[in-house]
Every structure is written in C-alpha cells, then in structure tokens.
Scaffold this motif. Structure first.
Motif, PDB file in Angstrom:
ATOM      1  N   ALA A  65       1.065  -1.210   0.005  1.00 47.92           N
ATOM      2  CA  ALA A  65       0.238  -0.290   0.018  1.00 47.92           C
ATOM      3  C   ALA A  65       1.240   1.531   0.008  1.00 47.92           C
ATOM      4  N   LEU A  66       1.079   1.909  -0.942  1.00 51.22           N
ATOM      5  CA  LEU A  66       1.565   3.320  -0.671  1.00 51.22           C
ATOM      6  C   LEU A  66       1.110   4.301  -1.331  1.00 51.22           C
ATOM      7  N   LYS A  67       0.999   5.983  -0.979  1.00 49.36           N
ATOM      8  CA  LYS A  67       0.102   6.847  -1.584  1.00 49.36           C
ATOM      9  C   LYS A  67       1.376   7.907  -2.446  1.00 49.36           C
ATOM     10  N   GLN A  68       1.176   8.644  -3.177  1.00 51.85           N
ATOM     11  CA  GLN A  68       2.434   9.611  -3.903  1.00 51.85           C
ATOM     12  C   GLN A  68       1.376  11.222  -3.805  1.00 51.85           C
ATOM     13  N   SER A  69       1.833  11.428  -3.428  1.00 51.05           N
ATOM     14  CA  SER A  69       1.518  12.743  -3.521  1.00 51.05           C
ATOM     15  C   SER A  69       2.774  14.373  -3.350  1.00 51.05           C
ATOM     16  N   ASN A  70       2.170  15.412  -4.364  1.00 55.91           N
ATOM     17  CA  ASN A  70       3.790  16.511  -4.072  1.00 55.91           C
ATOM     18  C   ASN A  70       4.708  16.118  -3.733  1.00 55.91           C
TER      19      ASN A  70
END
Length: 272
Positions: free
Chosen positions: A157-162
């Motif tokens: 699970a991962l999140k990518q932003s900015n």
C-alpha cells in the motif's frame, strides 16, 4: 525578408525546444513516480548490491548479495493488473565460520511475488496490491538455501503526492509441510518494508526504509535501516535510475551483520 525569416525560424525553434523540454520533464516526473511504485504497470530490471560486515561468531565475516529483481506487469482486464516481482539473490560470503567452511559464492533461494493491483488508486489516493508470495529453494549450496518451499500472502500500500512517496510492503512465508531438510529450521518469517521518500524537481529522490524480518522460530528480528539517494537519468534516450546509500543494522539475529553496510543499485526502466 531574410531577417524576418531568421527571426521566425529562431522563435519557432525556441517554442519547439521549450515544448520538448516540458514534455521531457512531464515524462521524467511520471517515470520517477513509477520507479518508486512496487506495483507500477512498467517493465523494469533492478539490480541491487548489498554489502554487510561483522558477521559470524568471531564478528569478522562479510556478506554481499546482488539481487536481480525483474518486474513484469500483465493486464488482466480494464480494472486490474497482475504484477510479477522476482528476487534472485547472488551471494558471496566469507569468514562466517572458522577454517573457511562457510565461505561460499553462488545463487540463493528465489522469492517470487504476484500482486493483483487495481489500475486506479482509491478515492483517497492509495495504490494497493495483494497476492501470493513463494520461496523457491534454488540455492546452489546447502549453506545458501533454506532447502524448502514456502508460501504465504504479500501486500503493498502506498500513496504518492507532491513529490512524497510513503507506504509499506509486507509478506509472510510459511515452510510447506514436510519440506525442511533435517538440519534446517522451518521457514516461518514476516517481512516488513515501510518506505518514505521525497523526489525533487531534478528527479533526485531521498529515501529511508527498513527491510525488517522477524523469525518466528528463533524469535529474532533483523532490522537494517537504509538511507538512499536515487537519480533518474536518460542515457541515449533509455531511462534508468542509479541509487547509493549506507545501511545500519538496528537489530540483528545471532551471528548476523552488525554496524554499517552499504547499498548501490541500478534500475533499467522500460515504459509501456
């Protein structure tokens, strides 16, 4: 007229160059993000070298592992991908036991993972994947292998932003019934890899992660902390990343590595 034509040509060339630069920047930004995503739908070939020290009863042993890790994406339908991740370790170890009896070089056991991953992130931006992981006893020597098959679940699970990437990859492997050799401990281990990184406008990524393993048989942790700097490059139009950084063993199993080590890696990228 000739002067006007020269000016017009210069303006058109400048506009074309600017558009090409913007296109390259957009393309590179997306590549940099995908290179950090374990379930990106992109063919890649990471080759990673790890060196560690102060191993064995005497604390004078050294151990290096070159992990060859091809990533193959498959499209299942409009909504789902299947991502195959293979880890083939090539091991070199010296000084782990008196008299050089454990000095070996060769291939270790393969870890094969399959992630079923939705093509679109969740509404909150999380990228998910889950599936089976398999340990295959491919070791070229009994000292480099568990000599048993093992199976279990794996998730990411991962999140990518900015520019930020944060997430975790985990698996658990159980040795299959009847598979261990008489002198081998049955595989029963949990692997946890939380990761956190930032990518700047030059496509340089500064990251930290751990690749912690808990052995439920011996009840011991192995916890290396990796600090890395990764740079996205294009050589003759072919994208790749290069990575380097130190690692520190915050906790280790009996006779395991201690203190500082290091990692270098190159990942060849093949956008679809």
């Amino acid at each position: 007229m000739r002067a006007q034509a020269t000016v017009t040509f210069a303006v058109v060339s400048l506009i074309g160059s600017s558009q090409a630069t913007l296109a390259w920047a957009d393309d590179s930004a997306e590549l940099a993000k995908q290179a950090l995503n374990p379930v990106a739908a992109m063919y890649s070939l990471p080759i990673q070298y790890n060196w560690d020290q102060k191993m064995g009863p005497s604390g004078e042993g050294m151990h290096s592992v070159t992990n060859i890790q091809p990533v193959l994406p498959f499209t299942l339908n409009e909504d789902w991908n299947l991502i195959s991740r293979t880890i083939l370790p090539v091991i070199d170890q010296h000084g782990l036991a008196p008299g050089g009896v454990a000095d070996k070089s060769g291939v270790g056991d393969v870890t094969q993972s399959f992630f079923f991953s939705p093509k679109q992130p969740t509404h909150s931006g999380w990228i998910l994947g889950a599936g089976p992981a398999l340990l295959i006893p491919t070791g070229s020597d009994e000292l480099l292998s568990s000599e048993q098959w093992a199976l279990g679940p794996t998730v990411v699970a991962l999140k990518q932003s900015n520019g930020w990437t944060r997430g975790i990859l985990a698996n658990h492997l159980w040795g299959l019934e009847g598979s261990p050799a008489d002198d081998k401990e049955k595989v029963n281990q949990t692997f946890l890899q939380p990761f956190f990184s930032y990518t700047n406008h030059q496509f340089t990524t500064y990251g930290i992660n751990t690749e912690s393993t808990y052995n439920w048989q011996s009840r011991e942790w192995s916890v290396p902390i990796n600090l890395t700097v990764t740079q996205l490059l294009k050589i003759d139009g072919h994208p790749l990343t290069v990575q380097a950084g130190p690692r520190y063993w915050a906790d280790t199993a009996k006779d395991g590595p201690q203190g500082w080590g290091f990692r270098v890696a190159v990942t060849f990228l093949f956008p679809r």
